[in-house]
Design an enzyme around this catalytic site. Sequence first.
Site, mmCIF file in Angstrom:
data_model
loop_
_atom_site.group_PDB
_atom_site.id
_atom_site.type_symbol
_atom_site.label_atom_id
_atom_site.label_comp_id
_atom_site.label_asym_id
_atom_site.label_seq_id
_atom_site.Cartn_x
_atom_site.Cartn_y
_atom_site.Cartn_z
ATOM 1 N N CYS A 29 124.646 20.989 45.331
ATOM 2 C CA CYS A 29 125.210 20.917 43.981
ATOM 3 C C CYS A 29 126.609 20.060 44.024
ATOM 4 C CB CYS A 29 125.349 22.415 43.502
ATOM 5 S SG CYS A 29 124.141 23.353 43.393
ATOM 6 N N ASP A 74 118.865 13.958 17.473
ATOM 7 C CA ASP A 74 118.225 15.059 16.516
ATOM 8 C C ASP A 74 118.299 16.249 16.910
ATOM 9 O OD1 ASP A 74 116.467 14.593 18.242
ATOM 10 O OD2 ASP A 74 114.665 13.779 17.138
HETATM 11 C C1 BEZ Z 1 122.892 23.786 47.419
HETATM 12 O O1 BEZ Z 1 123.588 23.346 46.321
HETATM 13 O O2 BEZ Z 1 123.132 23.193 48.395
HETATM 14 C C2 BEZ Z 1 121.896 24.757 47.413
HETATM 15 C C3 BEZ Z 1 122.062 25.910 46.277
HETATM 16 C C4 BEZ Z 1 121.479 27.046 46.370
HETATM 17 C C5 BEZ Z 1 120.357 27.053 47.008
HETATM 18 C C6 BEZ Z 1 119.988 26.181 47.970
HETATM 19 C C7 BEZ Z 1 120.849 25.002 48.320
#
Ligand code: BEZ
Length: 220
Positions: A43, A135
Site C-alpha cells: 500500500c 456524470d
Molecule cells: C501490503 O500492502 O503490503 C499488504 C496489505 C495487506 C495484506 C497483504 C499485503
Amino acid sequence: MRLGATVPNFRAETTQGPIQFYDWVGDSWCVLFSHPADFTPVCTTELGRMAVHNHEFKKRGVKVIAHSCDKLGDHKSWVNDIKSYCRDIPGDFPYPIIGDEKRELAVLLDMIDEDSKHDPETALTVRSLYVIGPDKKLKLSMLYPASTGRNVDEILRVIDSLQLTTRLKVIATPANWTPGTKVMILPEVKDEDLPKLFPKGVEKVKMPSGITYVRTTTDY
Ligand code: BEZ
C-alpha cells in the site's frame, strides 16, 4: 458496483478536511481507490506512485482520492512515511485520503473482501479502484487482491482510452493500446461514412472468414 451505475454521493472525513463527494468531484473525472491498511508495504508503494504521478491525473482533469478503513490520525502519520519512502513526491502530499473507521463507506462502495465481509473486526478493503466520470457514473472498476500492487501506467492508459472513446464514440481501443497508436472502428459504422469521419484514412484488414470487421485508423 456495476459499470454504468451512478456512484452514490457521500460525506467523508479526509486528510484534507471533510468532503461531500459530488461537490468535491465537481465536473472532473475521479479515481477513487481503496487499499487494505495503513503502514503496510505494498500500500505504501501504491499511494506513493499515485502521488508521484499526480500531475498526470491533473493533466487529464482527474481528481484522485484514496480510501482506507484506518483512522485519519494514522493516515496523517503514514503520509510522512510514504513521502520518506517515495522520495520523488514533489511538495505536499497531493490528494486526500478518506478515513472510514466504521467501514460504512467500504460497504456502500462494495470494497470489502468476500472472505472477511461478515466480520467487522477483520474485514479488509481489497484494492478496489473506480474511475468515475463527470456524470458520477462508474466508467471502470479494477479489483486487485491484497497481494498484488496496481500499475499507475495502466490506470492512466485506461483513463486515456475512456476519455478518448467518450469524445469519439465510433471507436474502441485495442489490446495494449497506447495513445497515438491505431484504434478500432466500431462495427456499426458504415463503410460509406468512413471518409467523412476519418479523412486521413482507414485500414480494412482482410480476414480468413472474409468478414471485414477489423477497420483501424490513427486519425483521432
Ligand atoms: C501490503 O500492502 O503490503 C499488504 C496489505 C495487506 C495484506 C497483504 C499485503
